[in-house]
Write a protein that holds these residues in place. Sequence first.
Motif, short mmCIF file in Angstrom:
data_model
loop_
_atom_site.label_atom_id
_atom_site.label_comp_id
_atom_site.label_asym_id
_atom_site.label_seq_id
_atom_site.Cartn_x
_atom_site.Cartn_y
_atom_site.Cartn_z
N PRO A 268 3.11 9.15 1.25
CA PRO A 268 4.03 8.05 0.61
C PRO A 268 4.29 6.77 1.47
CG PRO A 268 5.17 10.09 0.27
CD PRO A 268 3.96 10.33 1.36
N SER A 269 4.11 6.92 2.72
CA SER A 269 4.11 5.68 3.56
C SER A 269 2.58 5.44 3.96
CB SER A 269 4.84 6.18 5.06
OG SER A 269 6.31 6.30 4.61
N TRP A 270 2.12 5.10 3.03
CA TRP A 270 0.57 4.77 3.35
C TRP A 270 0.31 3.51 4.18
CZ3 TRP A 270 -0.90 0.00 1.86
CH2 TRP A 270 -0.12 -0.85 0.91
N TRP A 271 1.18 2.66 4.08
CA TRP A 271 1.13 1.44 5.08
C TRP A 271 1.23 1.82 6.49
CZ3 TRP A 271 5.83 1.69 7.32
CH2 TRP A 271 6.92 2.36 6.48
N GLU A 272 1.43 3.11 6.86
CA GLU A 272 1.77 3.32 8.27
C GLU A 272 0.02 3.96 8.65
OE1 GLU A 272 4.12 3.89 10.35
OE2 GLU A 272 5.91 4.29 9.28
N HIS A 273 -0.72 3.87 7.99
CA HIS A 273 -2.22 4.20 8.17
C HIS A 273 -3.06 2.98 8.12
CE1 HIS A 273 -1.53 8.69 7.84
NE2 HIS A 273 -0.38 8.15 6.89
N THR A 274 -3.72 2.57 9.36
CA THR A 274 -4.45 1.48 9.32
C THR A 274 -5.57 1.47 8.28
OG1 THR A 274 -4.18 1.28 11.79
CG2 THR A 274 -5.85 0.16 10.85
N GLU A 275 -6.25 2.59 8.19
CA GLU A 275 -7.56 2.92 7.11
C GLU A 275 -6.82 2.52 5.90
OE1 GLU A 275 -10.89 6.13 5.80
OE2 GLU A 275 -9.57 6.42 7.55
N VAL B 288 -4.28 0.97 4.72
CA VAL B 288 -4.11 -0.53 4.42
C VAL B 288 -5.38 -1.28 4.15
CG1 VAL B 288 -3.06 -2.68 5.67
CG2 VAL B 288 -1.91 -0.41 5.90
N ALA B 289 -6.35 -1.02 5.05
CA ALA B 289 -7.55 -1.80 5.05
C ALA B 289 -8.12 -1.32 3.57
CB ALA B 289 -8.43 -1.52 6.09
N ARG B 290 -8.14 0.05 3.29
CA ARG B 290 -8.90 0.20 2.17
C ARG B 290 -8.21 -0.27 0.73
NH1 ARG B 290 -12.85 4.00 2.04
NH2 ARG B 290 -13.52 4.98 4.06
N ASP C 174 -6.05 -2.74 0.45
CA ASP C 174 -6.19 -4.05 0.29
C ASP C 174 -7.38 -4.75 -0.19
OD1 ASP C 174 -4.74 -6.61 1.41
OD2 ASP C 174 -6.91 -6.79 2.01
N ALA C 175 -8.51 -3.86 0.39
CA ALA C 175 -9.78 -4.19 -0.25
C ALA C 175 -9.83 -3.70 -1.52
CB ALA C 175 -10.83 -3.47 0.44
N THR C 176 -9.31 -2.72 -2.18
CA THR C 176 -9.25 -2.42 -3.42
C THR C 176 -8.75 -3.26 -4.25
OG1 THR C 176 -9.41 0.09 -2.85
CG2 THR C 176 -8.73 -0.42 -5.00
N TRP C 177 -7.51 -3.91 -3.94
CA TRP C 177 -6.76 -4.84 -4.53
C TRP C 177 -7.54 -6.29 -4.77
CZ3 TRP C 177 -4.33 -8.98 -1.79
CH2 TRP C 177 -3.55 -9.91 -2.51
N ARG C 178 -8.03 -6.49 -3.82
CA ARG C 178 -8.85 -7.70 -3.85
C ARG C 178 -10.34 -7.51 -4.80
NH1 ARG C 178 -7.16 -11.34 0.19
NH2 ARG C 178 -5.71 -10.61 1.41
N ALA C 179 -10.80 -6.41 -4.54
CA ALA C 179 -11.85 -6.32 -5.45
C ALA C 179 -11.29 -6.30 -7.08
CB ALA C 179 -12.68 -4.84 -5.28
N TRP C 180 -10.24 -5.53 -7.17
CA TRP C 180 -9.71 -5.78 -8.64
C TRP C 180 -9.42 -7.28 -9.23
CZ3 TRP C 180 -5.21 -7.26 -11.00
CH2 TRP C 180 -4.96 -6.91 -12.25
#
Length: 266
Positions: free
Chosen positions: A157-164, A166-168, A170-176
Amino acid sequence: MTEPEQLPTYYPNVAAFVEGYLVQIYQRQVTDTTDAVWCPEWWKHTEAVIRMEALWRAWEHYRRNPRTGLSIWFLDHADRHMAKLFDANGPFKYCGVRKGHQELLSPLILTQPPKGMFQDIEGAGTAYKSAVEFVENYLSLLYQRQVSDTTDSVWCPSWWEHTEAVARLDATWRAWERYRQVAETGLSEWFNEHADPHMAVLLDPRGPFRYCSVRQGHKSLLGPLPTTIAQPEMFADLDDRDKYVVDRDASQRRGGPDRTVAGGSD
Protein backbone atom coordinates in the motif's frame (compact mmCIF):
# COMPACT_ATOMS: atom_id res chain seq x y z
CA MET A 1 -6.08 23.47 -36.91
CA THR A 2 -8.79 21.09 -38.05
CA GLU A 3 -9.90 18.07 -36.08
CA PRO A 4 -8.89 14.68 -37.56
CA GLU A 5 -11.58 13.05 -39.64
CA GLN A 6 -13.70 10.58 -37.68
CA LEU A 7 -14.08 7.49 -39.83
CA PRO A 8 -17.26 5.45 -39.43
CA THR A 9 -16.97 2.36 -37.25
CA TYR A 10 -18.31 -1.07 -38.17
CA TYR A 11 -19.66 -1.63 -34.66
CA PRO A 12 -21.51 1.23 -32.93
CA ASN A 13 -19.96 0.57 -29.52
CA VAL A 14 -17.73 -1.81 -27.57
CA ALA A 15 -20.63 -3.96 -26.34
CA ALA A 16 -21.75 -4.64 -29.90
CA PHE A 17 -18.16 -5.52 -30.83
CA VAL A 18 -17.77 -7.98 -27.93
CA GLU A 19 -21.14 -9.63 -28.51
CA GLY A 20 -21.04 -9.66 -32.29
CA TYR A 21 -17.39 -10.45 -32.90
CA LEU A 22 -14.99 -11.07 -30.00
CA VAL A 23 -16.90 -13.83 -28.19
CA GLN A 24 -17.47 -15.56 -31.51
CA ILE A 25 -13.75 -15.54 -32.31
CA TYR A 26 -12.37 -16.55 -28.91
CA GLN A 27 -14.32 -19.73 -28.24
CA ARG A 28 -12.71 -21.39 -25.21
CA GLN A 29 -13.57 -23.99 -22.56
CA VAL A 30 -14.38 -21.71 -19.65
CA THR A 31 -17.13 -23.73 -17.98
CA ASP A 32 -15.46 -26.80 -16.47
CA THR A 33 -11.86 -25.72 -16.10
CA THR A 34 -9.69 -23.39 -14.07
CA ASP A 35 -7.18 -22.92 -16.88
CA ALA A 36 -9.22 -20.12 -18.41
CA VAL A 37 -11.86 -18.03 -16.66
CA TRP A 38 -14.56 -15.77 -18.05
CA CYS A 39 -17.22 -13.50 -16.60
CA PRO A 40 -20.45 -13.26 -18.64
CA GLU A 41 -20.94 -9.84 -17.07
CA TRP A 42 -17.54 -8.58 -18.21
CA TRP A 43 -18.92 -5.08 -18.30
CA LYS A 44 -18.97 -5.01 -14.47
CA HIS A 45 -15.14 -5.12 -14.43
CA THR A 46 -13.37 -1.81 -14.95
CA GLU A 47 -10.27 -3.46 -16.38
CA ALA A 48 -12.27 -5.61 -18.80
CA VAL A 49 -14.25 -2.62 -20.05
CA ILE A 50 -11.12 -0.57 -20.72
CA ARG A 51 -9.29 -3.47 -22.36
CA MET A 52 -12.31 -4.34 -24.54
CA GLU A 53 -12.70 -0.69 -25.52
CA ALA A 54 -9.03 -0.59 -26.52
CA LEU A 55 -9.42 -3.84 -28.48
CA TRP A 56 -12.46 -2.58 -30.33
CA ARG A 57 -10.80 0.71 -31.32
CA ALA A 58 -7.67 -1.12 -32.46
CA TRP A 59 -9.80 -3.56 -34.51
CA GLU A 60 -11.66 -0.70 -36.19
CA HIS A 61 -8.29 0.80 -37.11
CA TYR A 62 -6.60 -2.37 -38.37
CA ARG A 63 -9.60 -3.71 -40.31
CA ARG A 64 -8.91 -0.99 -42.87
CA ASN A 65 -5.62 -2.70 -43.72
CA PRO A 66 -6.76 -5.64 -45.89
CA ARG A 67 -3.36 -7.35 -46.02
CA THR A 68 -1.76 -7.50 -42.56
CA GLY A 69 -4.18 -5.53 -40.42
CA LEU A 70 -6.10 -8.39 -38.85
CA SER A 71 -2.95 -10.41 -38.20
CA ILE A 72 -1.33 -7.45 -36.44
CA TRP A 73 -4.48 -6.92 -34.40
CA PHE A 74 -4.51 -10.56 -33.26
CA LEU A 75 -0.82 -10.85 -32.38
CA ASP A 76 -0.07 -7.38 -31.03
CA HIS A 77 -3.38 -6.63 -29.37
CA ALA A 78 -6.14 -9.22 -29.02
CA ASP A 79 -4.10 -12.25 -27.95
CA ARG A 80 -2.26 -10.29 -25.30
CA HIS A 81 -5.37 -8.67 -23.82
CA MET A 82 -7.39 -11.89 -23.88
CA ALA A 83 -4.57 -13.74 -22.13
CA LYS A 84 -4.87 -11.25 -19.27
CA LEU A 85 -8.65 -11.58 -19.13
CA PHE A 86 -8.60 -15.42 -19.28
CA ASP A 87 -5.89 -15.59 -16.59
CA ALA A 88 -7.17 -17.43 -13.51
CA ASN A 89 -5.50 -14.78 -11.34
CA GLY A 90 -6.73 -11.86 -13.42
CA PRO A 91 -9.78 -9.60 -13.17
CA PHE A 92 -12.25 -12.53 -13.52
CA LYS A 93 -10.57 -14.55 -10.73
CA TYR A 94 -13.74 -15.23 -8.71
CA CYS A 95 -16.24 -15.19 -11.57
CA GLY A 96 -17.38 -18.05 -13.76
CA VAL A 97 -19.85 -19.09 -16.41
CA ARG A 98 -21.77 -21.22 -13.89
CA LYS A 99 -21.68 -18.89 -10.89
CA GLY A 100 -21.74 -15.61 -12.79
CA HIS A 101 -20.21 -12.36 -11.64
CA GLN A 102 -18.74 -12.20 -8.14
CA GLU A 103 -17.97 -8.83 -6.58
CA LEU A 104 -14.96 -9.96 -4.55
CA LEU A 105 -12.13 -7.86 -5.95
CA SER A 106 -11.56 -4.27 -4.97
CA PRO A 107 -9.14 -1.49 -5.94
CA LEU A 108 -5.58 -1.88 -4.73
CA ILE A 109 -5.16 -0.58 -1.18
CA LEU A 110 -3.14 2.63 -0.95
CA THR A 111 -1.66 4.82 1.75
CA GLN A 112 -0.95 8.51 1.30
CA PRO A 113 2.65 9.56 0.65
CA PRO A 114 4.13 12.41 2.72
CA LYS A 115 3.00 15.80 1.56
CA GLY A 116 5.45 17.34 -0.88
CA MET A 117 7.09 14.05 -1.81
CA PHE A 118 5.73 14.30 -5.36
CA GLN A 119 5.70 17.52 -7.35
CA ASP A 120 2.46 18.22 -9.18
CA ILE A 121 2.75 19.19 -12.84
CA GLU A 122 0.54 22.19 -13.49
CA GLY A 123 -0.51 23.39 -16.91
CA ALA A 124 1.20 20.60 -18.83
CA GLY A 125 -1.93 19.32 -20.55
CA THR A 126 -1.94 16.11 -18.55
CA ALA A 127 -5.09 14.40 -17.32
CA TYR A 128 -3.44 13.70 -13.95
CA LYS A 129 -1.14 16.12 -12.16
CA SER A 130 1.23 13.51 -10.73
CA ALA A 131 2.00 9.82 -10.51
CA VAL A 132 0.25 9.72 -7.13
CA GLU A 133 -2.99 11.07 -8.57
CA PHE A 134 -2.72 8.64 -11.49
CA VAL A 135 -2.15 5.62 -9.23
CA GLU A 136 -4.95 6.60 -6.83
CA ASN A 137 -7.60 7.51 -9.38
CA TYR A 138 -6.81 5.23 -12.31
CA LEU A 139 -4.25 2.47 -11.94
CA SER A 140 -5.45 1.11 -8.58
CA LEU A 141 -9.00 0.94 -9.94
CA LEU A 142 -7.82 -0.72 -13.12
CA TYR A 143 -5.63 -3.51 -11.71
CA GLN A 144 -7.92 -5.06 -9.13
CA ARG A 145 -6.17 -8.20 -7.91
CA GLN A 146 -6.34 -10.59 -4.98
CA VAL A 147 -3.35 -9.42 -2.97
CA SER A 148 -4.59 -10.05 0.58
CA ASP A 149 -4.86 -13.82 1.00
CA THR A 150 -2.57 -15.22 -1.67
CA THR A 151 1.09 -15.48 -2.48
CA ASP A 152 0.51 -15.35 -6.25
CA SER A 153 0.49 -11.56 -6.27
CA VAL A 154 1.82 -9.06 -3.75
CA TRP A 155 1.23 -5.37 -3.25
CA CYS A 156 2.56 -2.69 -0.93
CA PRO A 157 0.00 0.00 0.00
CA SER A 158 2.96 2.32 0.60
CA TRP A 159 4.33 1.79 -2.89
CA TRP A 160 5.95 5.21 -2.72
CA GLU A 161 8.42 3.80 -0.15
CA HIS A 162 10.00 1.73 -2.94
CA THR A 163 12.37 3.50 -5.32
CA GLU A 164 11.69 1.00 -8.10
CA ALA A 165 7.92 1.29 -7.75
CA VAL A 166 8.10 5.08 -7.85
CA ALA A 167 10.22 5.00 -11.00
CA ARG A 168 8.06 2.38 -12.73
CA LEU A 169 4.70 3.94 -11.84
CA ASP A 170 5.86 7.42 -12.77
CA ALA A 171 7.02 6.03 -16.13
CA THR A 172 3.70 4.20 -16.54
CA TRP A 173 1.79 7.41 -15.88
CA ARG A 174 3.85 9.46 -18.32
CA ALA A 175 3.45 6.78 -21.01
CA TRP A 176 -0.33 6.74 -20.42
CA GLU A 177 -0.53 10.51 -20.86
CA ARG A 178 1.23 10.08 -24.21
CA TYR A 179 -0.68 7.09 -25.52
CA ARG A 180 -4.12 8.31 -24.46
CA GLN A 181 -3.85 10.86 -27.26
CA VAL A 182 -3.66 8.12 -29.90
CA ALA A 183 -7.34 7.31 -30.24
CA GLU A 184 -7.11 4.23 -32.45
CA THR A 185 -4.45 2.03 -30.84
CA GLY A 186 -2.89 4.08 -28.04
CA LEU A 187 -4.57 2.54 -25.01
CA SER A 188 -4.05 -1.00 -26.25
CA GLU A 189 -0.35 -0.32 -26.87
CA TRP A 190 -0.02 1.29 -23.44
CA PHE A 191 -1.43 -1.82 -21.77
CA ASN A 192 0.70 -4.28 -23.71
CA GLU A 193 3.98 -2.40 -23.96
CA HIS A 194 4.03 -0.52 -20.67
CA ALA A 195 1.41 -1.15 -17.99
CA ASP A 196 1.22 -4.95 -18.09
CA PRO A 197 5.01 -5.52 -18.05
CA HIS A 198 5.55 -3.02 -15.23
CA MET A 199 2.66 -4.33 -13.13
CA ALA A 200 3.87 -7.91 -13.65
CA VAL A 201 7.18 -6.94 -12.04
CA LEU A 202 5.55 -5.04 -9.18
CA LEU A 203 3.00 -7.78 -8.38
CA ASP A 204 5.62 -10.53 -8.60
CA PRO A 205 6.18 -12.16 -5.16
CA ARG A 206 9.92 -12.05 -5.88
CA GLY A 207 9.86 -8.38 -6.88
CA PRO A 208 10.27 -5.12 -4.97
CA PHE A 209 7.24 -5.80 -2.71
CA ARG A 210 8.59 -9.20 -1.64
CA TYR A 211 8.32 -8.60 2.12
CA CYS A 212 5.34 -6.22 2.05
CA SER A 213 1.64 -7.04 2.15
CA VAL A 214 -1.77 -5.42 2.31
CA ARG A 215 -2.33 -6.81 5.81
CA GLN A 216 1.07 -6.04 7.32
CA GLY A 217 1.95 -2.98 5.29
CA HIS A 218 5.37 -1.84 4.20
CA LYS A 219 8.51 -3.64 5.36
CA SER A 220 11.91 -2.04 4.79
CA LEU A 221 13.81 -5.29 4.35
CA LEU A 222 15.25 -4.74 0.89
CA GLY A 223 18.12 -2.42 0.08
CA PRO A 224 20.33 -1.55 -2.87
CA LEU A 225 22.16 -4.42 -4.51
CA PRO A 226 25.53 -5.02 -2.83
CA THR A 227 28.53 -3.77 -4.74
CA THR A 228 32.14 -2.88 -4.23
CA ILE A 229 33.79 0.30 -5.43
CA ALA A 230 35.23 -0.11 -8.91
CA GLN A 231 38.76 1.01 -9.69
CA PRO A 232 38.57 4.44 -11.39
CA GLU A 233 41.02 3.45 -14.12
CA MET A 234 38.68 0.65 -15.26
CA PHE A 235 36.28 3.12 -16.85
CA ALA A 236 37.15 5.92 -19.25
CA ASP A 237 35.26 9.18 -19.02
CA LEU A 238 33.03 9.76 -22.03
CA ASP A 239 34.19 13.21 -23.09
CA ASP A 240 33.29 12.79 -26.75
CA ARG A 241 30.02 10.95 -27.41
CA ASP A 242 31.18 10.00 -30.91
CA LYS A 243 34.30 8.19 -29.65
CA TYR A 244 34.95 5.79 -26.86
CA VAL A 245 38.62 4.93 -26.51
CA VAL A 246 39.75 2.20 -24.17
CA ASP A 247 42.74 3.42 -22.21
CA ARG A 248 45.71 1.28 -23.31
CA ASP A 249 47.46 1.21 -19.93
CA ALA A 250 44.26 0.48 -18.01
CA SER A 251 43.43 -2.34 -20.42
CA GLN A 252 46.85 -3.88 -19.92
CA ARG A 253 46.53 -3.64 -16.15
CA ARG A 254 43.28 -5.58 -16.39
CA GLY A 255 44.92 -8.18 -18.61
CA GLY A 256 42.76 -7.17 -21.54
CA PRO A 257 43.71 -6.75 -25.19
CA ASP A 258 45.97 -3.90 -26.22
CA ARG A 259 43.63 -2.12 -28.61
CA THR A 260 41.26 0.76 -29.05
CA VAL A 261 37.61 0.39 -29.91
CA ALA A 262 34.66 2.23 -31.42
CA GLY A 263 36.36 4.83 -33.48
CA GLY A 264 39.60 5.14 -31.51
CA SER A 265 43.07 4.95 -33.01
CA ASP A 266 46.55 3.99 -31.79
